[in-house]
Design a protein around this motif. Sequence first.
Motif, short mmCIF file in Angstrom:
data_model
loop_
_atom_site.label_atom_id
_atom_site.label_comp_id
_atom_site.label_asym_id
_atom_site.label_seq_id
_atom_site.Cartn_x
_atom_site.Cartn_y
_atom_site.Cartn_z
N VAL A 82 0.85 -1.20 0.00
CA VAL A 82 0.00 0.00 0.00
C VAL A 82 0.88 1.24 0.00
O VAL A 82 1.85 1.33 0.77
CB VAL A 82 -0.93 0.03 1.22
CG1 VAL A 82 -1.70 1.35 1.30
CG2 VAL A 82 -1.91 -1.14 1.17
N GLY A 83 0.55 2.19 -0.85
CA GLY A 83 1.18 3.50 -0.83
C GLY A 83 0.12 4.55 -0.55
O GLY A 83 -0.98 4.50 -1.11
N VAL A 84 0.43 5.48 0.34
CA VAL A 84 -0.48 6.57 0.66
C VAL A 84 0.11 7.85 0.08
O VAL A 84 1.25 8.23 0.43
CB VAL A 84 -0.70 6.72 2.18
CG1 VAL A 84 -1.72 7.82 2.46
CG2 VAL A 84 -1.13 5.40 2.80
N VAL A 85 -0.61 8.50 -0.79
CA VAL A 85 -0.09 9.66 -1.50
C VAL A 85 -0.23 10.91 -0.64
O VAL A 85 -1.31 11.19 -0.08
CB VAL A 85 -0.81 9.86 -2.85
CG1 VAL A 85 -0.37 11.16 -3.51
CG2 VAL A 85 -0.53 8.67 -3.77
N ALA A 101 -5.76 8.20 7.56
CA ALA A 101 -5.54 6.96 6.81
C ALA A 101 -4.23 6.30 7.26
O ALA A 101 -4.18 5.07 7.45
CB ALA A 101 -5.50 7.26 5.31
N CYS A 102 -3.19 7.10 7.44
CA CYS A 102 -1.90 6.53 7.87
C CYS A 102 -2.01 5.94 9.27
O CYS A 102 -1.46 4.86 9.55
CB CYS A 102 -0.81 7.61 7.84
SG CYS A 102 -0.33 8.12 6.18
N GLU A 103 -2.70 6.62 10.15
CA GLU A 103 -2.84 6.12 11.51
C GLU A 103 -3.65 4.82 11.53
O GLU A 103 -3.33 3.89 12.28
CB GLU A 103 -3.50 7.17 12.40
CG GLU A 103 -3.52 6.82 13.88
CD GLU A 103 -2.14 6.68 14.49
OE1 GLU A 103 -2.01 5.92 15.47
OE2 GLU A 103 -1.19 7.33 14.00
N PRO A 112 2.13 -2.67 6.92
CA PRO A 112 3.22 -1.94 6.27
C PRO A 112 2.64 -1.05 5.17
O PRO A 112 1.69 -1.43 4.48
CB PRO A 112 4.09 -3.04 5.67
CG PRO A 112 3.18 -4.21 5.51
CD PRO A 112 2.10 -4.09 6.54
N TYR A 113 3.18 0.15 5.03
CA TYR A 113 2.75 1.05 3.96
C TYR A 113 3.85 2.08 3.74
O TYR A 113 4.71 2.32 4.60
CB TYR A 113 1.42 1.74 4.29
CG TYR A 113 1.48 2.68 5.48
CD1 TYR A 113 1.69 4.04 5.31
CD2 TYR A 113 1.32 2.20 6.78
CE1 TYR A 113 1.75 4.90 6.41
CE2 TYR A 113 1.37 3.04 7.87
CZ TYR A 113 1.59 4.40 7.68
OH TYR A 113 1.66 5.25 8.76
N LEU A 162 7.93 -3.82 6.57
CA LEU A 162 8.59 -4.89 5.84
C LEU A 162 9.62 -4.24 4.93
O LEU A 162 9.27 -3.59 3.93
CB LEU A 162 7.59 -5.70 5.02
CG LEU A 162 6.64 -6.61 5.82
CD1 LEU A 162 5.53 -7.15 4.91
CD2 LEU A 162 7.41 -7.76 6.46
N GLN A 163 10.89 -4.36 5.29
CA GLN A 163 11.96 -3.70 4.55
C GLN A 163 12.68 -4.71 3.66
O GLN A 163 12.97 -5.83 4.09
CB GLN A 163 12.93 -3.01 5.51
CG GLN A 163 12.25 -1.95 6.37
CD GLN A 163 13.19 -1.26 7.33
OE1 GLN A 163 14.40 -1.23 7.12
NE2 GLN A 163 12.63 -0.68 8.39
#
Length: 702
Positions: A461-464, A498-500, A508-509, A617-618
């Motif tokens: 997931v990516g949050v813009v 959204a991030c919280e 993971p995001y 997750l790196q």
Amino acid sequence: MERGVYFDAWFPLQHNYHPSFPPRRLKMIDHLEDYRATMLVWSALGGGNLSLPYLEEEAFGDVPARYRVYGFVNDAEFMAECGRRGIKVFGVVFEHAWEYPVELDEDESRVLALNETRGAGRRDWLGIREFWQDRYPKLWPPRSKYFPEPVLSADGEEVTDILEECAQRDIHGQPCHALWIECPDREHWNFMMDRNNPVWREYLKAIVRLQIDAGCQGIHFDEAEVPITSLQYGGCFCTTCMRGFTDYLRALPPDELPEELRGEDLSAFHYGSWLLARGHDFKSGHESTPMFGQYLRFQRGNIARYFTELAVYAREYAASVGRRIQVSGNFFNLFDHYYALEPAVDVVVTEMRNTTWRQPAWYRYAAGFGGDKPVVVVENPYGGVVPELLTELKRGRAYDRFRQSLYEAAALGVNMSVPYGAWMGSVIEDAFYPPHDLATEIQSFIADHERRYSTRSLSEVGVVFSIESSYRAVAADELGADNRTNEIGEARIPFWEACEALSVALQPYDVVFFPDGTLRPDALTVEALRRYRTLVLPECRWLTKRQAELLAEYLAAGGRLLVCGSLGENLGADALQRLLGQPSTGVVGPFGFALELVDGGPQVVVAEGATDAALTLQAVEGGAALHLIRYDYDPDTDRVPMLDRLVLDVRLPFEVGAASAESPDGRLRAALEPAADGRVRVVLRDVGVYGIVLLGPGGGTP
């Protein structure tokens, strides 16, 4: 990952006096080696803002034999010894000009007391004004040593008082003071100086030259957003800013000129006078102040232009004397206007606005801001938990709290610097020194497991974060706040919610930054986005043409958009239809984000156990490093209780066949079991404050 140290080394139980740091000792470097430090910030050569001769004394001054007994060194010697031990020292370029009370002997050839006076001699002032005017020729060399030619203002007149020439000013013309660093029970004072003024930039360049000549390995520009900093005090309305803003307005295309000014003669326009005539003082109600948005946009362009100028100058001067240095800046809280400055630095350094017990969303934002560059964070004593933490540590408590502070940042992709005599503000008479053994324990684990840290993630997931959308929505509220209280606004912000929500759910995001397209051009490619199964777009009301095209390409490549609220209101109907009219685009309200809406559902499912935690997750050599930070601190037992069992079902882009666990206490264990839906079940036992699980693609232990 850089391992930073917030190395003010102020004295305990005494005020922290900007801009001059206490003398350094060799023993300090031994401590830094214990901390496995790679770089120091706010660490050396700050006194140029008192005067250039004072800075030279910091760098090269004689150290009496009495002090040598205890390993005292001047700053040049300190930096050289740090360099020999692999530690980079960043000289700090402060943005304020200082005046200290001084007591002198009768012929003004010797300082008897400075700043902390004791009735020892004739009382006067000593600082940047006296240096500039050659007031004390028996104390300091003349200004001409540093500026052989007369320094001229924009009007071509010789500058005789640098304070009067370069100070940031409120709408009434009064100089702005940085009240967060002036000690209220002392007589010293400072002017906030304006980097827009070329005279001040020339002075800063002189500081840079002296710092590089003294051997610093890096230059750290404090207050990187000057003069936006002075908004909280009603600035800046100095002559330079007012002329610049008028020129900015006159250069606008007619259709972009503010409605209030259309038809007016701008040849003699003065924004401050214009506001006062309409009853605005610029000290409150910024959001309703006429043309505030245009004024702030003008200043955002300035900070990008002049910060870059100084960064380029520092590197070029270093190269001219056979040196290579790094550049950083104080990107306070990583506000959106700093994003245009990020290409100019080698290391992103940020003084967070609020240091709290739990802030995973902010750390993921910071990691996204830095991209592939290291990010070093320093704590802030205002508006957060630092004073409480310092008090508790002195009582032998809150060790797990301190562990959480440093490990949280590491787990979430950045570095929280170790405080070494760190700043406690202008009121508290103390400095932040954590227990040495505790700091050494934490830093040793991070250094010994450096291979488990990466700026690359395996998040689905990516949050813009849209720079321009954020600027238009919240800039006035954020930038007008008093940084002595650092109060967080109560308004709900879709991006942060959204991030919280993702953090609380142990997901993971990544945070994906969309620049404004002007001060920082678009550079993202569809290849960079294709690894995300879902892109979340919270209230991205404004998109560049390229960003709209990029999102359409991402959809065509099989991605999914989850739009929370409005999207691209500045775009035409056709461009919006290519985004919103697709079956793989979901649309909900601004606060409608829910985990079940992401493609494929959660990447990590908590199958057994319960804990307040966050994870990443790196992507590392050998597979994926799962970093888990827990927040379950129990104040009664003063510890994070051991969690006997935690079971996570994890989805990765490869088949997992091996797991190994590493933790500071050595107790964490990991085992694998089959799981449904393409995930692997990771069974964790004896889970403490922090742990790393390496998940590899089969064939034995990673």
